[in-house]
Design a protein around this motif. Structure first.
Motif, mmCIF file in Angstrom:
data_model
loop_
_atom_site.group_PDB
_atom_site.id
_atom_site.type_symbol
_atom_site.label_atom_id
_atom_site.label_comp_id
_atom_site.label_asym_id
_atom_site.label_seq_id
_atom_site.Cartn_x
_atom_site.Cartn_y
_atom_site.Cartn_z
ATOM 1 N N ASP A 48 85.774 114.540 24.503
ATOM 2 C CA ASP A 48 85.318 114.553 25.897
ATOM 3 C C ASP A 48 83.952 113.902 26.046
ATOM 4 O O ASP A 48 83.695 113.199 27.033
ATOM 5 C CB ASP A 48 85.284 115.984 26.435
ATOM 6 C CG ASP A 48 86.673 116.552 26.681
ATOM 7 O OD1 ASP A 48 87.644 115.776 26.776
ATOM 8 O OD2 ASP A 48 86.782 117.796 26.766
ATOM 9 N N VAL A 51 84.456 110.265 26.146
ATOM 10 C CA VAL A 51 84.977 109.884 27.458
ATOM 11 C C VAL A 51 83.830 109.832 28.465
ATOM 12 O O VAL A 51 83.693 108.859 29.222
ATOM 13 C CB VAL A 51 86.079 110.879 27.923
ATOM 14 C CG1 VAL A 51 86.443 110.635 29.382
ATOM 15 C CG2 VAL A 51 87.313 110.774 27.039
ATOM 16 N N GLU A 52 82.992 110.855 28.474
ATOM 17 C CA GLU A 52 81.860 110.918 29.410
ATOM 18 C C GLU A 52 80.899 109.747 29.217
ATOM 19 O O GLU A 52 80.310 109.256 30.175
ATOM 20 C CB GLU A 52 81.111 112.237 29.248
ATOM 21 C CG GLU A 52 81.888 113.449 29.715
ATOM 22 C CD GLU A 52 81.282 114.762 29.257
ATOM 23 O OE1 GLU A 52 80.140 114.775 28.748
ATOM 24 O OE2 GLU A 52 81.967 115.791 29.408
ATOM 25 N N ILE A 56 85.546 105.807 25.342
ATOM 26 C CA ILE A 56 87.002 105.910 25.299
ATOM 27 C C ILE A 56 87.485 106.400 26.656
ATOM 28 O O ILE A 56 86.713 106.927 27.457
ATOM 29 C CB ILE A 56 87.519 106.842 24.166
ATOM 30 C CG1 ILE A 56 87.052 108.284 24.356
ATOM 31 C CG2 ILE A 56 87.133 106.298 22.804
ATOM 32 C CD1 ILE A 56 87.649 109.263 23.344
ATOM 33 N N LYS A 57 88.771 106.207 26.888
ATOM 34 C CA LYS A 57 89.391 106.652 28.128
ATOM 35 C C LYS A 57 90.499 107.626 27.770
ATOM 36 O O LYS A 57 91.226 107.420 26.794
ATOM 37 C CB LYS A 57 89.953 105.442 28.879
ATOM 38 C CG LYS A 57 90.567 105.745 30.203
ATOM 39 C CD LYS A 57 90.920 104.488 30.988
ATOM 40 C CE LYS A 57 91.639 103.462 30.170
ATOM 41 N NZ LYS A 57 92.145 102.317 30.913
ATOM 42 N N LYS A 58 90.625 108.686 28.546
ATOM 43 C CA LYS A 58 91.677 109.678 28.319
ATOM 44 C C LYS A 58 92.745 109.495 29.375
ATOM 45 O O LYS A 58 92.452 109.449 30.571
ATOM 46 C CB LYS A 58 91.088 111.083 28.380
ATOM 47 C CG LYS A 58 92.108 112.183 28.192
ATOM 48 C CD LYS A 58 91.504 113.558 27.929
ATOM 49 C CE LYS A 58 90.709 114.112 29.053
ATOM 50 N NZ LYS A 58 90.344 115.544 28.828
ATOM 51 N N ASN A 66 97.593 114.458 26.159
ATOM 52 C CA ASN A 66 96.691 113.374 26.543
ATOM 53 C C ASN A 66 96.684 112.321 25.444
ATOM 54 O O ASN A 66 96.981 112.613 24.290
ATOM 55 C CB ASN A 66 95.273 113.897 26.735
ATOM 56 C CG ASN A 66 95.163 114.826 27.916
ATOM 57 O OD1 ASN A 66 95.759 114.597 28.949
ATOM 58 N ND2 ASN A 66 94.402 115.893 27.762
ATOM 59 N N TYR A 68 94.304 108.705 24.064
ATOM 60 C CA TYR A 68 92.968 108.121 24.126
ATOM 61 C C TYR A 68 93.039 106.643 23.797
ATOM 62 O O TYR A 68 93.815 106.222 22.942
ATOM 63 C CB TYR A 68 92.036 108.832 23.130
ATOM 64 C CG TYR A 68 91.911 110.305 23.438
ATOM 65 C CD1 TYR A 68 90.936 110.756 24.319
ATOM 66 C CD2 TYR A 68 92.786 111.229 22.892
ATOM 67 C CE1 TYR A 68 90.829 112.105 24.630
ATOM 68 C CE2 TYR A 68 92.680 112.575 23.199
ATOM 69 C CZ TYR A 68 91.708 113.004 24.067
ATOM 70 O OH TYR A 68 91.609 114.330 24.392
ATOM 71 N N THR A 71 87.585 101.801 25.360
ATOM 72 C CA THR A 71 87.196 101.007 26.524
ATOM 73 C C THR A 71 86.544 99.712 26.037
ATOM 74 O O THR A 71 86.215 99.569 24.856
ATOM 75 C CB THR A 71 86.198 101.768 27.413
ATOM 76 O OG1 THR A 71 84.995 101.982 26.660
ATOM 77 C CG2 THR A 71 86.774 103.093 27.888
#
Length: 91
Positions: A48, A51-52, A56-58, A66, A68, A71
């Protein structure tokens, strides 16, 4: 990438090296590398964080799973890190 922990950098590389891995696939790869169990309470908060940070994108494969992906920013960060490492590791 300088502000990531070693564990987070390793997660980033695993996600980059697999094709849209789900969390358990990432967990298995990390456990193989670290040669010990990686608990969900460590794995998912660190994913997470990536992602934040936009590395990376979830995505959602189904209601329970999910996946991953790296990006463009994550890809650039890895390339920059490899270039930086090469300045110290080259012969």
């Amino acid at each position: 990438m300088y502000d990531l922990t070693g564990f987070q950098r390793d997660l980033l590389l695993v996600v980059a090296g697999l094709d849209e891995p789900h969390g358990l696939a990432v967990k298995e790869e990390m456990e193989e590398y670290y040669e010990k169990e990686v608990h969900h309470g460590r794995l998912y908060p660190n994913l997470d964080t990536l992602v934040e940070k936009g590395l990376i994108k979830k995505g959602e494969r189904d209601q329970r799973t999910n996946y991953y992906t790296l990006t463009a920013r994550g890809d650039r960060e890895i390339a920059d890190r490899q270039q930086w490492e090469a300045t110290y590791l080259s012969d």
